[in-house]
Write an enzyme that holds these catalytic residues in place. Structure first.
Site, short mmCIF file in Angstrom:
data_model
loop_
_atom_site.label_atom_id
_atom_site.label_comp_id
_atom_site.label_asym_id
_atom_site.label_seq_id
_atom_site.Cartn_x
_atom_site.Cartn_y
_atom_site.Cartn_z
N HIS A 61 0.87 -1.19 0.00
CA HIS A 61 0.00 0.00 0.00
C HIS A 61 0.90 1.24 0.00
O HIS A 61 1.59 1.50 0.98
CB HIS A 61 -0.92 0.00 1.23
CG HIS A 61 -1.88 -1.15 1.25
ND1 HIS A 61 -3.09 -1.12 0.59
CD2 HIS A 61 -1.80 -2.37 1.84
CE1 HIS A 61 -3.71 -2.28 0.79
NE2 HIS A 61 -2.95 -3.06 1.53
N ASN A 93 -6.49 0.65 -3.11
CA ASN A 93 -7.37 1.39 -2.18
C ASN A 93 -6.81 2.76 -1.82
O ASN A 93 -6.58 3.10 -0.67
CB ASN A 93 -7.66 0.57 -0.92
CG ASN A 93 -6.42 0.24 -0.11
OD1 ASN A 93 -5.30 0.28 -0.64
ND2 ASN A 93 -6.60 -0.07 1.16
N ASN A 279 -5.21 -6.44 9.78
CA ASN A 279 -6.27 -7.17 9.06
C ASN A 279 -5.64 -8.00 7.95
O ASN A 279 -5.04 -7.43 7.04
CB ASN A 279 -7.25 -6.14 8.47
CG ASN A 279 -8.34 -6.78 7.63
OD1 ASN A 279 -8.31 -7.96 7.33
ND2 ASN A 279 -9.30 -5.97 7.22
N ASP A 306 2.11 -6.80 2.52
CA ASP A 306 0.93 -6.04 2.98
C ASP A 306 1.38 -4.80 3.75
O ASP A 306 0.76 -4.42 4.75
CB ASP A 306 -0.02 -6.91 3.82
CG ASP A 306 -1.38 -6.25 3.99
OD1 ASP A 306 -1.66 -5.20 3.35
OD2 ASP A 306 -2.19 -6.78 4.78
#
Ligand SMILES: [Zn+2]
Length: 444
Positions: A61, A93, A279, A306
């Site tokens: 991300h 996202n 998460n 992640d």
């Protein structure tokens, strides 16, 4: 362009040899490297170092556009280079969501200008991650960014009809849907792994079945439509069993595990420190053991970070209010060496497979994850497997500080990273380059 002669590097941990990087490629190895280096090559003493193909992250991300207070494409890819990566896949996202050709091309272009790693944008599966309408998958695939990985990561593609259509659609351009497996109704208000610790702490539990039920559904959907599916961040022993079953049945499924799920357990939630809130959640020691065994035996294909940077104010608060997520780019390789190599479960050749060759193959990335052989692209990482260091998030290149490994001693210092023969990291420090037009100004 500088030519580099890497002297005495252990290729994939094997016998030491020399490696010549010139004109963007591995020009020669072994005795040929020294012969062809000439007198103008910069010699790097790589004795005691392991050479790996540049690492490839399928799950990063980078937060840009929209949350540059957490990370930018330049800062995140600089962190990646320091972690030994030469390519990262940037999750969709962002704000705006990467659900059109315009946004993915913007991310791709900024990544290229920054010059630290290659950036491959992941396209959203649904418009605005809304879970209701398929995004323009074809337009993103044929854009300049050539998107091959599609994911609503952060959210699950919950609607089985939409998931089926996405799996069918991506077949046309050999794409893959990467699913964030989380049944939303089973995880409403969930804060941590559902188990003994959540019961004792009085925090709402996140049951393993919320992950496993979606994986079971999606491998069957992939089989039904004859497509391939990738499962993000496996976190439970049961998920491993489902993927193992699916592979034995011939279903085209791949799976990833994060460094933190290989290392940390839900016992850490007892500290109520939101640095451990993530998460999917940290699970039990039994789950960690199953994940390690599955990575070693190939049931789990890859390690993906992640990397999820968050600004301080989103983490320095009560557990229930804190954001989910941990940074990971600068600690991934050390954690894998600690949990998998030093334990004897994997070799450095296995590390190259799970952190470079296979993620490149899943993402249909050419030019990365290649063997360390003459003629191949000059994407190389040098790591000192014996150098232990204490993780200090305040010294990380990431804008954010939310590493769960702060204060821990880890093996495996990344000494140098080369992207197409150009050094992005030397002596453990970022190297400013003429092609780095953004974000590289403040490096030493
Ligand atoms: Zn996710």
């Amino acid at each position: 362009m500088t030519r580099y002669l890497l002297r005495g590097a252990a290729l994939l941990g094997d016998e030491p040899t020399d490696l010549l990087l010139a004109d963007g490629r591995i020009a020669a190895t072994g005795a040929d490297a020294g012969r062809e280096a000439g007198t103008d090559a910069t010699v790097i003493d790589a004795e005691g170092l392991v050479a790996l193909p540049g690492l490839v992250d399928l799950h990063t991300h980078l937060r840009e556009p929209g949350r540059e207070d957490a990370e930018t494409i330049a800062s995140g890819t600089r962190a990646a280079a320091l972690g030994g990566f030469t390519a990262v896949h940037a999750m969709a996202n962002t704000s705006p969501v990467a659900d059109t050709a315009g946004v993915v091309e913007q991310v791709w272009r900024i990544g290229r200008e920054a010059g630290w790693t290659d950036v491959f944008p992941v396209g959203a599966v649904t418009v605005g991650l809304g879970g209701e309408q398929l995004a323009e998958l074809g337009a993103m695939a044929t854009s300049e960014a050539r998107v091959r990985v599609f994911s609503d990561d952060g959210l699950c593609v919950w609607d089985p009809v939409l998931m089926r259509r996405a799996l069918e659609y991506v077949k046309a351009f050999d794409g893959v849907v990467a699913q964030h497996a989380q049944e939303p109704r089973l995880t409403r208000d969930a804060q941590m792994n559902e188990g003994i610790v959540s019961a004792e702490l009085g925090l709402t539990g996140w049951p393993a079945v919320a992950e496993e039920s979606i994986i079971a559904r999606d491998v069957l959907l992939a089989e039904h439509v004859g497509s391939r599916v990738h499962i993000c961040h496996l976190s439970t022993a049961g998920s491993v069993e489902i993927v193992r079953w699916a592979k034995s049945r011939g279903i085209d499924v791949t799976a990833e595990v994060t460094p933190h799920h290989l290392f940390l357990t839900d016992e850490l939630a007892r500290s109520y420190d939101p640095i451990y809130k993530v998460n999917p959640p940290l699970r039990t020691a039994e789950d960690v053991a199953a994940l390690r065994a599955a990575l070693a035996d190939g049931t789990i294909d890859i390690v993906a970070t992640d990397h999820a940077p968050h600004p301080r104010e989103d983490k320095d608060c009560e557990w229930a209010q804190a954001a989910f997520g941990m940074t990971g780019l600068e600690t991934a390789l050390p954690v894998v060496i600690d949990t998998m190599v030093e334990t004897g479960a994997m070799t450095f050749a296995d590390v190259a497979r799970v952190l470079s060759a296979t993620p490149a193959r899943i993402g249909r990335v050419t030019g990365h994850g290649r063997p360390l052989a003459a003629g191949e692209p000059g994407n190389v990482t040098l790591v000192d497997p014996n150098a232990r260091f204490t993780v200090d998030p305040d010294r990380h290149a990431s804008v954010s500080r939310n590493s769960p490994f702060g204060g821990r001693s880890l093996p495996g210092r990344v000494v140098a990273t080369f992207l197409r023969g150009r050094a992005t990291v030397l002596d453990g420090k970022p190297v400013a380059t003429s092609t780095a037009t953004t974000g590289g100004e403040d490096v030493t």
